[in-house]
Write a protein that holds these residues in place. Structure first.
Motif, PDB file in Angstrom:
ATOM      1  N   ASP A 111       1.930   0.579   4.201  1.00  0.00           N
ATOM      2  CA  ASP A 111       3.268   0.560   4.784  1.00  0.00           C
ATOM      3  C   ASP A 111       4.305   1.117   3.802  1.00  0.00           C
ATOM      4  N   LEU A 112       3.996   1.102   2.503  1.00  0.00           N
ATOM      5  CA  LEU A 112       4.916   1.726   1.544  1.00  0.00           C
ATOM      6  C   LEU A 112       4.968   3.237   1.730  1.00  0.00           C
ATOM      7  N   HIS A 113       3.873   3.792   2.183  1.00  0.00           N
ATOM      8  CA  HIS A 113       3.907   5.230   2.453  1.00  0.00           C
ATOM      9  C   HIS A 113       4.858   5.536   3.605  1.00  0.00           C
ATOM     10  N   ARG A 114       4.884   4.644   4.580  1.00  0.00           N
ATOM     11  CA  ARG A 114       5.755   4.876   5.737  1.00  0.00           C
ATOM     12  C   ARG A 114       7.217   4.642   5.388  1.00  0.00           C
ATOM     13  N   THR A 115       7.488   3.644   4.564  1.00  0.00           N
ATOM     14  CA  THR A 115       8.886   3.334   4.253  1.00  0.00           C
ATOM     15  C   THR A 115       9.390   4.086   3.026  1.00  0.00           C
ATOM     16  N   GLY A 116       8.522   4.539   2.201  1.00  0.00           N
ATOM     17  CA  GLY A 116       8.912   5.251   0.992  1.00  0.00           C
ATOM     18  C   GLY A 116       7.939   6.366   0.702  1.00  0.00           C
ATOM     19  N   GLY A 117       7.142   6.158  -0.323  1.00  0.00           N
ATOM     20  CA  GLY A 117       6.175   7.187  -0.655  1.00  0.00           C
ATOM     21  C   GLY A 117       5.080   6.660  -1.551  1.00  0.00           C
ATOM     22  N   GLY A 142      -3.277  -0.524  -8.828  1.00  0.00           N
ATOM     23  CA  GLY A 142      -4.612   0.032  -9.035  1.00  0.00           C
ATOM     24  C   GLY A 142      -5.514  -1.012  -9.617  1.00  0.00           C
ATOM     25  N   PRO A 143      -6.783  -0.734  -9.641  1.00  0.00           N
ATOM     26  CA  PRO A 143      -7.738  -1.714 -10.154  1.00  0.00           C
ATOM     27  C   PRO A 143      -7.593  -1.907 -11.657  1.00  0.00           C
ATOM     28  N   GLY A 198       8.623   3.238  -3.751  1.00  0.00           N
ATOM     29  CA  GLY A 198       7.419   4.053  -3.828  1.00  0.00           C
ATOM     30  C   GLY A 198       6.354   3.419  -4.698  1.00  0.00           C
ATOM     31  N   LEU A 199       5.179   4.016  -4.616  1.00  0.00           N
ATOM     32  CA  LEU A 199       4.016   3.471  -5.308  1.00  0.00           C
ATOM     33  C   LEU A 199       3.274   4.586  -6.042  1.00  0.00           C
ATOM     34  N   VAL A 200       2.979   4.335  -7.299  1.00  0.00           N
ATOM     35  CA  VAL A 200       2.036   5.179  -8.031  1.00  0.00           C
ATOM     36  C   VAL A 200       0.724   4.408  -8.075  1.00  0.00           C
ATOM     37  N   LEU A 201      -0.258   4.912  -7.369  1.00  0.00           N
ATOM     38  CA  LEU A 201      -1.556   4.230  -7.303  1.00  0.00           C
ATOM     39  C   LEU A 201      -2.512   4.928  -8.263  1.00  0.00           C
ATOM     40  N   LEU A 202      -2.960   4.178  -9.247  1.00  0.00           N
ATOM     41  CA  LEU A 202      -3.862   4.752 -10.251  1.00  0.00           C
ATOM     42  C   LEU A 202      -5.284   4.257 -10.016  1.00  0.00           C
ATOM     43  N   PHE A 238      -6.703  -0.297  -1.531  1.00  0.00           N
ATOM     44  CA  PHE A 238      -5.293  -0.340  -1.927  1.00  0.00           C
ATOM     45  C   PHE A 238      -4.385   0.278  -0.864  1.00  0.00           C
ATOM     46  N   LEU A 239      -4.875   1.291  -0.171  1.00  0.00           N
ATOM     47  CA  LEU A 239      -4.050   1.886   0.883  1.00  0.00           C
ATOM     48  C   LEU A 239      -3.883   0.922   2.061  1.00  0.00           C
ATOM     49  N   GLU A 240      -4.914   0.143   2.300  1.00  0.00           N
ATOM     50  CA  GLU A 240      -4.767  -0.867   3.353  1.00  0.00           C
ATOM     51  C   GLU A 240      -3.676  -1.864   2.980  1.00  0.00           C
TER      52      GLU A 240
END
Lengths: 397, 188
Positions: free
Chosen positions: B112-118, B10-11, B87-91, B106-108
């Motif tokens: 790919d983490l969403h596709r391979t994990g969450g 996150g920023p 996985g990723l926690v995006l704040l 950040f999603l860009e």
């Protein structure tokens, strides 16, 4: 417990006509157990229209037209004579109920749980145009109404006692919850149906408001415990008691709604609390673990958006089930089986999410049932294995 | 011992370091330096390499929590870690100038983490300013990752309960996606 079977909707009617029908509904609602819902949706079982060309409907839908004194409905239509009376409406609902009951269940797709397309004239009337009607399902069999109906005012009909009750003057209603002067529209009073649980009537009313996207203010009185004010214009609510402390099964809950003028101020200091928190609580505690009346038990559901889990009072089973329907269509039984959760909990969660508008319904209404439940006494592997379960244990949750 | 890597991204100023401190069982290892970019985030220090915390579950699992620096000039760290992450926690902080644009950015980078994990998104500082609604964030995610359903919560990074909700929902989503995939043949 009796579940509501049929839904109806008003289409292309003048504001005065809508108000007259809604008023007749309200009178029935006040005296009878729910057997019909009035919703603002084009998917209702019965569409009451103002003209024969008011819309194009599905085969499984019935159309009733508002007709004048000397007019007859068309060959495939039902009729509701104007001026609208409670008796006339009861006749229509009974005729419609019998016709719908005669249809084979798979033919009827029923109400889809999604936000309905707003009707063109939805803002032309007060919210009194979107309420609920009731019709006992044990009403005697009658032929479909095209002329005089089965309920006459000669005292010979089995509904006579209820009709007598309907003629009693309505109790006076006073507004208590607004600090401002009362808005110009009178609000209906709904009473909890003990058979459905005290929160059921509140859930039904809130569901109608959500379906209408109605900019209304609702006041919910919970016995003598608390007063909740929900302002749908701001998707917020305020409560005199923490919502987590409200009783799940109170003795009585009363809800009333008002449709404020456009420039009416908020009924409490904003931002208030998020409306989803209230909808979750009401949806979860209404209907006593049975399907909400607007749901078809075998329909499958998928999540459209996650609820804000930091705001609602959830259990960890709900989180796993939410994740599951975020990835697949399931009905509550399949969901409970796949996640190793109690069916009651799955059904309550689906009820709440549908009230919150978070679900889409599977088009495969008649798909064969899927057996996902483990043998009795055994949890499915996913419930006791996996990192989630170990973290849950680690956190002591 | 199985290791599970969770990233916190996150920023600057979104609360990544604080979030890891809320979850970690060990004293969080931080690599902070004086913040010279007061315009972006009004705080004294900022992470320049990594924050690190961990949760140990018996003898079987270790959850490693990595907070990666928010500034793009450190983005070489991102690619190193995301290959190993589950996985990723995006704040995101609600009072940022353009939180929806930051979300897209950040999603860009981590899509790919969403596709391979969450992925789970936590919106901080909503008590300071309301900012975009959760529905706005959800629509932005749908635009960036069509067909994806990413949990979005309002969070207080200082709250252990909130951060546990983020972590558990992330894990639940990963596990249920796997399970639902196995069941798809039956359910569809």
């Amino acid at each position: 417990m009796r579940s509501t079977t049929y839904t109806m909707s008003l289409v292309n009617l003048a504001p005065g006509q809508r108000a007259a029908i809604a008023e007749a509904f309200e009178t029935l609602t006040a005296e009878c157990s729910p057997g019909w819902l009035m919703l603002d949706t084009e998917g209702a079982d019965l569409m009451i229209v103002g003209s024969p060309s008011a819309g194009s409907w599905q085969e499984h839908q019935l159309v009733a037209r508002l007709i004048g004194e000397n007019e007859l409905p068309g060959p495939s239509e039902l009729g509701l004579r104007s001026p609208v009376s409670v008796i006339g409406l009861m006749n229509l609902l009974e005729a419609a109920r019998r016709r719908l009951a005669a249809l084979a269940p798979p033919v009827r797709s029923g109400l889809q749980v999604k936000r309905a397309v707003p009707l063109p004239d939805r803002h032309e009337t007060s919210f009194a145009g979107s309420s609920f009607a009731a019709m006992p399902s044990e009403a005697p069999a009658r032929p479909a109404m095209a002329g005089p109906g089965p309920y006459a005012e000669d005292g010979s009909m089995p509904w006579r006692a209820q009709l007598d009750a309907l003629r009693k003057p309505a109790p006076s209603q006073t507004s208590q919850f607004l600090s401002h002067p009362a808005p110009p529209f009178a609000a209906p009073v709904s009473r909890g149906d003990p058979a459905l649980g005290a929160w059921a009537e509140t859930a039904l009313t809130l569901y109608s408001i959500m379906q209408n996207s109605a900019p209304v203010i609702a006041e919910i009185s919970i016995a003598s415990n608390a007063l909740v004010q929900a302002d749908f214009r701001y998707r917020a609510f305020s409560s005199t008691a923490p919502i987590e402390e409200l009783p799940a099964a109170p003795r009585q809950v009363t809800i009333r709604t008002v449709s404020p003028p456009p420039d009416w101020p908020p009924s409490f200091a904003l931002p208030g609390q998020p409306l989803d928190k209230l909808l979750w609580f009401v949806g979860y505690n209404a209907f006593d673990g049975a399907p909400a009346p607007w749901l078809h038990p075998e329909d499958r559901y998928r999540l459209q958006r996650w609820p804000n889990f930091t705001e609602i009072a959830y259990q960890l089973d709900h989180m796993r089930m939410t994740a599951m329907i975020g990835n697949a269509y399931m009905n509550p039984r399949e969901l409970a089986g796949a996640c190793g959760a109690p069916f009651d909990s799955a059904q309550r969660m689906i009820n709440a999410y549908s009230l919150m508008g978070l679900l889409q319904t599977s088009p495969q209404v008649s798909a064969p049932p899927v057996a996902l439940s483990p043998p009795p006494g055994q949890e499915p592997p996913a419930a006791k294995a996996g990192l989630f379960a170990r973290l849950r244990q680690k956190f002591g949750l | 011992m199985a290791e599970h890597i969770i990233l916190f991204a996150g920023p600057m100023g979104a609360g990544k370091t604080t979030a890891i401190r809320s979850l970690s069982e060990i004293e969080v290892v931080s690599t902070e330096a004086a913040n010279t970019d007061r315009e972006t985030a009004d705080k004294d220090t900022t992470t320049v390499a990594l924050d690190y915390g961990e949760i140990t579950i018996g003898d079987e699992d270790k959850v490693r929590l990595y907070g990666i620096p928010g500034q793009r000039r450190f983005d070489f760290m991102w690619s190193v870690l995301k290959e190993r992450a589950m996985g990723l926690v995006l704040l995101l902080n609600a009072d940022a100038a353009a939180p929806l644009a930051q979300l897209t950015e950040f999603l860009e980078e981590f899509g790919d983490l969403h596709r391979t994990g969450g992925v789970v998104v936590g919106i901080t500082r909503t008590d300071v300013t309301a900012g975009p609604s959760l529905a706005d964030y959800a629509r932005t995610i749908e635009a960036a990752l069509p067909g994806s359903l990413v949990p979005v919560f309002t969070v207080d990074a200082r709250s252990g309960a909130h951060m546990r909700t983020c972590l558990l929902s992330l894990i639940a989503n990963i596990e249920m996606r796997s399970l639902s995939g196995a069941l798809t043949g039956q359910v569809a």
